[in-house]
Design a protein around this motif. Structure first.
Motif, short mmCIF file in Angstrom:
data_model
loop_
_atom_site.label_atom_id
_atom_site.label_comp_id
_atom_site.label_asym_id
_atom_site.label_seq_id
_atom_site.Cartn_x
_atom_site.Cartn_y
_atom_site.Cartn_z
N LEU A 4 1.01 -1.43 0.00
CA LEU A 4 0.15 -0.10 0.30
C LEU A 4 0.94 1.57 -0.37
O LEU A 4 0.38 1.97 -0.56
CB LEU A 4 -0.86 -0.11 1.03
N LEU A 12 -5.52 6.53 -1.72
CA LEU A 12 -5.37 5.44 -1.04
C LEU A 12 -6.65 5.88 -0.32
O LEU A 12 -7.44 5.10 -0.26
CB LEU A 12 -3.97 5.41 0.33
N LYS A 31 -5.96 0.82 4.86
CA LYS A 31 -5.48 1.73 3.92
C LYS A 31 -5.17 2.97 4.30
O LYS A 31 -4.96 3.80 4.16
CB LYS A 31 -6.61 2.13 2.32
#
Length: 92
Positions: A4, A12, A31
């Motif tokens: 991520l 995100l 996230k």
């Protein structure tokens, strides 16, 4: 799962919002946790975070997130309503 950290903050936040709409709270929260502490995070981060925490029943965390958002965006009626609902659920 993807790394991520390869996503920028805007990506995100958008992906976390999609996860939230799909009721995929774990993915949304993952996230959002990557976003925490980044300097370029938009105020909407706190609104999404508050909704995730409220959905998880983490009401104190939801309250703090909605407060952070409404301090930055004083005209945010939807989030003020959500803050009120969290307060109601906390018997405040």
């Amino acid at each position: 799962m993807n790394d991520l950290t390869n996503f920028d903050s805007e990506e995100l936040l958008a992906l976390a919002s999609i996860d939230l709409r799909r009721d995929d709270y774990a993915s949304a929260l993952a996230k959002l946790k990557v976003l925490r502490g980044r300097s370029d995070v938009k105020p909407e981060y706190y609104a999404v975070l508050g909704r995730v925490y409220a959905s998880l029943g983490l009401l104190h965390r939801a309250k703090n997130a909605f407060l952070a958002y409404t301090e930055q965006v004083p005209d945010a009626l939807h989030e003020k309503f959500q803050l009120g609902m969290v307060e109601f659920d906390m018997d405040n």
